[in-house]
Design an enzyme around this catalytic site. Sequence first.
Site, PDB file in Angstrom:
ATOM      1  N   GLY A  46       0.911  -1.139   0.062  1.00 26.87           N
ATOM      2  CA  GLY A  46       0.183   0.047  -0.116  1.00 26.87           C
ATOM      3  C   GLY A  46       0.810   1.367   0.011  1.00 26.87           C
ATOM      4  O   GLY A  46       2.064   1.200   0.394  1.00 26.87           O
ATOM      5  N   GLN A  51       3.178   9.720   0.799  1.00 25.95           N
ATOM      6  CA  GLN A  51       4.493   9.021   1.166  1.00 25.95           C
ATOM      7  C   GLN A  51       5.483   9.298  -0.006  1.00 25.95           C
ATOM      8  O   GLN A  51       6.526   8.938   0.260  1.00 25.95           O
ATOM      9  CB  GLN A  51       4.070   7.597   1.306  1.00 25.95           C
ATOM     10  N   CYS A  99       5.774   0.062   7.110  1.00 23.12           N
ATOM     11  CA  CYS A  99       5.437   1.088   6.663  1.00 23.12           C
ATOM     12  C   CYS A  99       6.482   1.453   5.517  1.00 23.12           C
ATOM     13  O   CYS A  99       7.453   1.600   6.047  1.00 23.12           O
ATOM     14  CB  CYS A  99       4.907   2.299   7.319  1.00 23.12           C
ATOM     15  N   LEU A 100       6.238   1.822   4.233  1.00 23.57           N
ATOM     16  CA  LEU A 100       7.483   2.052   3.510  1.00 23.57           C
ATOM     17  C   LEU A 100       8.143   3.523   3.971  1.00 23.57           C
ATOM     18  O   LEU A 100       9.254   3.735   3.540  1.00 23.57           O
ATOM     19  CB  LEU A 100       6.929   2.259   2.087  1.00 23.57           C
ATOM     20  N   HIS A 141      -4.731   1.722   7.123  1.00 25.03           N
ATOM     21  CA  HIS A 141      -3.309   2.261   7.631  1.00 25.03           C
ATOM     22  C   HIS A 141      -3.225   3.350   6.227  1.00 25.03           C
ATOM     23  O   HIS A 141      -2.630   4.360   6.566  1.00 25.03           O
ATOM     24  CB  HIS A 141      -2.208   1.087   7.080  1.00 25.03           C
ATOM     25  N   GLU A 142      -3.532   3.287   5.000  1.00 24.91           N
ATOM     26  CA  GLU A 142      -3.271   4.178   4.193  1.00 24.91           C
ATOM     27  C   GLU A 142      -4.297   5.343   4.282  1.00 24.91           C
ATOM     28  O   GLU A 142      -3.569   6.522   4.241  1.00 24.91           O
ATOM     29  CB  GLU A 142      -3.482   3.608   2.858  1.00 24.91           C
ATOM     30  N   HIS A 145      -2.837   7.724   6.620  1.00 30.03           N
ATOM     31  CA  HIS A 145      -1.791   8.603   6.161  1.00 30.03           C
ATOM     32  C   HIS A 145      -2.116   9.780   5.646  1.00 30.03           C
ATOM     33  O   HIS A 145      -1.528  10.901   5.660  1.00 30.03           O
ATOM     34  CB  HIS A 145      -1.075   8.040   5.069  1.00 30.03           C
TER      35      HIS A 145
END
Length: 177
Positions: A46, A51, A99-100, A141-142, A145
């Site tokens: 994701g 991000q 998380c990236l 989660h996304e 963000h």
Amino acid sequence: MAIRPLVILPDSMLRKVSAPIDDITPEIRKLADDMLETMYDAPGIGLAAIQIGEPVRLVTIDVSKKAEEGEEQKREPLVFINPEVTWRSEELSSYEEGCLSIPEYYEEVERPARVKVSYRDLDGKAQEIEADGLLATCLQHEIDHLNGVLFIDYLSRLKRDRVNKRFAKAAKRESAA
């Protein structure tokens, strides 16, 4: 399509609230393509536009199963424009999240087990999806963000402070190099 650099903690960009997308322009379509390429390259399941430094309400997800050895990876990319959780189950589930933007850090996070999310697709059509399991976790989660919330915000203050300090030190070392 292009692989874009990821915004990494402690960058304050990650705490910005993303703006709604009014029109689905060729630039928004290109951004979605870039996000998918960046997400697959990372590799991740994701990615929120913030991000990669774009504070707009756009999310890409692909939770398809990994290919077995010798099989070709079958991708199932999903694109969500202006996603919003409209319903959450009372039942909770726990997944180890990463998380990236917080590389190589994973922790168990408890979230609603099922959600309904309304969004627009790349054709501008209003859609709704009901999700459970990994997809429900990834969507939450996304979407977090997009609201400036990180998965570490669900951890104890001690764990959160430790992660923030670790990434602040790493950023300081990198800027000094």
